[in-house]
Write a protein that holds these residues in place. Structure first.
Motif, short mmCIF file in Angstrom:
data_model
loop_
_atom_site.label_atom_id
_atom_site.label_comp_id
_atom_site.label_asym_id
_atom_site.label_seq_id
_atom_site.Cartn_x
_atom_site.Cartn_y
_atom_site.Cartn_z
N ARG A 1 32.28 55.96 2.37
CA ARG A 1 31.26 57.00 2.41
C ARG A 1 31.48 57.88 3.63
NH1 ARG A 1 25.48 55.26 0.82
NH2 ARG A 1 26.72 55.12 -1.09
N VAL A 2 31.63 59.17 3.38
CA VAL A 2 32.01 60.10 4.43
C VAL A 2 31.03 61.27 4.46
CG1 VAL A 2 33.80 61.68 5.23
CG2 VAL A 2 34.45 59.49 4.22
N SER A 3 30.58 61.62 5.65
CA SER A 3 29.81 62.84 5.87
C SER A 3 30.76 63.87 6.48
CB SER A 3 28.64 62.57 6.82
OG SER A 3 28.00 63.78 7.20
N LEU A 4 30.80 65.06 5.88
CA LEU A 4 31.76 66.06 6.32
C LEU A 4 31.16 67.45 6.23
CD1 LEU A 4 34.24 66.85 3.45
CD2 LEU A 4 32.47 65.13 3.16
N PRO A 5 31.71 68.41 6.96
CA PRO A 5 31.21 69.78 6.87
C PRO A 5 31.35 70.31 5.45
CG PRO A 5 32.62 69.50 8.79
CD PRO A 5 32.78 68.26 7.97
N ASP A 6 30.28 70.91 4.94
CA ASP A 6 30.28 71.45 3.58
C ASP A 6 30.80 72.88 3.62
OD1 ASP A 6 29.90 71.84 0.90
OD2 ASP A 6 27.73 72.09 1.02
N ARG A 7 32.13 72.98 3.66
CA ARG A 7 32.77 74.29 3.73
C ARG A 7 34.09 74.21 2.97
NH1 ARG A 7 33.65 73.11 10.03
NH2 ARG A 7 35.60 71.93 9.92
N ARG B 1 26.25 70.17 5.46
CA ARG B 1 27.10 68.99 5.38
C ARG B 1 27.02 68.39 3.97
NH1 ARG B 1 29.33 67.44 10.04
NH2 ARG B 1 29.94 65.41 9.20
N ALA B 2 28.04 67.62 3.63
CA ALA B 2 28.08 66.91 2.36
C ALA B 2 28.30 65.43 2.65
CB ALA B 2 29.21 67.44 1.47
N VAL B 3 27.77 64.60 1.76
CA VAL B 3 28.02 63.16 1.82
C VAL B 3 28.70 62.77 0.51
CG1 VAL B 3 27.03 60.86 2.02
CG2 VAL B 3 26.04 62.76 3.33
N ASP B 4 29.91 62.24 0.63
CA ASP B 4 30.70 61.89 -0.54
C ASP B 4 31.11 60.42 -0.49
OD1 ASP B 4 30.59 64.57 -1.22
OD2 ASP B 4 32.60 65.02 -0.47
N ASP B 5 31.15 59.80 -1.66
CA ASP B 5 31.71 58.46 -1.79
C ASP B 5 33.09 58.58 -2.41
OD1 ASP B 5 29.66 57.03 -0.69
OD2 ASP B 5 29.02 56.05 -2.55
N PHE B 6 34.08 58.03 -1.73
CA PHE B 6 35.44 57.96 -2.25
C PHE B 6 35.71 56.53 -2.72
CE2 PHE B 6 35.47 61.50 0.63
CZ PHE B 6 36.38 62.41 0.13
N THR B 7 36.18 56.39 -3.94
CA THR B 7 36.69 55.10 -4.39
C THR B 7 38.21 55.17 -4.27
OG1 THR B 7 34.87 54.84 -5.95
CG2 THR B 7 36.79 53.42 -6.26
N VAL B 8 38.78 54.30 -3.45
CA VAL B 8 40.20 54.39 -3.16
C VAL B 8 40.87 53.04 -3.36
CG1 VAL B 8 39.82 56.22 -1.47
CG2 VAL B 8 39.93 53.86 -0.69
#
Length: 210
Positions: free
Chosen positions: A6-12, A42-49
């Motif tokens: 789970r990553v919080s990142l700039p929404d751009r 900002r965005a919060v995304d879940d990556f399944t890797v």
């Protein structure tokens, strides 16, 4: 191994690609991305890797946190199968055997929610518990009237009332971040549908302690 990150990142523009490139450079194969939140820049995304070999959550956090503007909110093992439709599978099982609807729901929720276990509580009595769930469990505070999250010891909890059955479904995560409101809303909708499909039984759903 499969991980959810789970990553919080700039929404751009380019922000998501920047994280994807960082994961790729670390040897991770991105199987799925789920957007949980986009607000306040900002965005919060879940990556399944899929990660080759063994990697710890701390290692993932340290490596990704080096990307400017990125905050790693959690990394934990998952059994999610990207591309599968577990929600529909659950509802199909419930529709085919509605008398076991709540038990089927409890068994399925850990996989649906990236959690370790779940159980159905009637007061302080465990009516049904998934694999690895405790046979005895009590909430430290009265359960809420609406779906809510709560922390208890080292656990992150979702508390999901099933008013028609006089129950609360508890979903517990020991690893990873607190449940996001998007996860809570999804789980609450699933519980609402299953409660409509399942008859109210006069006897316990299952024996206490499985």
């Amino acid at each position: 191994m499969l991980l959810r990150v789970r990553v919080s990142l700039p929404d751009r523009p380019g922000g998501l690609g920047q994280v994807a490139r960082a994961l790729g450079a670390l040897g991770a194969d991105i199987l799925q991305v789920t957007v949980l939140e986009r607000e306040t820049g900002r965005a919060v995304d879940d990556f399944t890797v899929s990660w080759p070999g063994t990697v710890t959550a701390d290692e993932v956090r340290d490596r990704l946190s080096a990307v400017p503007g990125v905050r790693v909110e959690g990394a934990w093992p998952t059994k999610d199968i990207p591309g599968a439709a577990p929600d529909y599978d659950l509802l199909m099982h419930v529709a085919s055997e509605p008398s076991r609807g709540i038990a089927t729901l409890v068994d399925a929720l850990p996989g649906l929610c990236g959690a370790e276990w779940s159980l159905a509580l009637a007061g302080d009595v465990v009516r049904h518990a998934s694999v690895t769930a405790p046979a005895v469990f009590a909430l430290s505070e009265p359960p809420p009237l609406r779906a809510a999250t709560r922390a208890a010891d080292d656990l992150r909890l979702m508390l999901l009332p099933v008013a028609t059955h006089g129950l609360h479904v508890v979903v517990a995560r020991a690893e990873g971040p607190h449940f996001h409101r998007a996860e809570l809303e999804r789980a609450a909708r699933i519980v609402a549908v299953v409660s409509k499909l399942s008859p109210v039984l006069p006897t316990p759903i299952s024996e206490v302690g499985r």
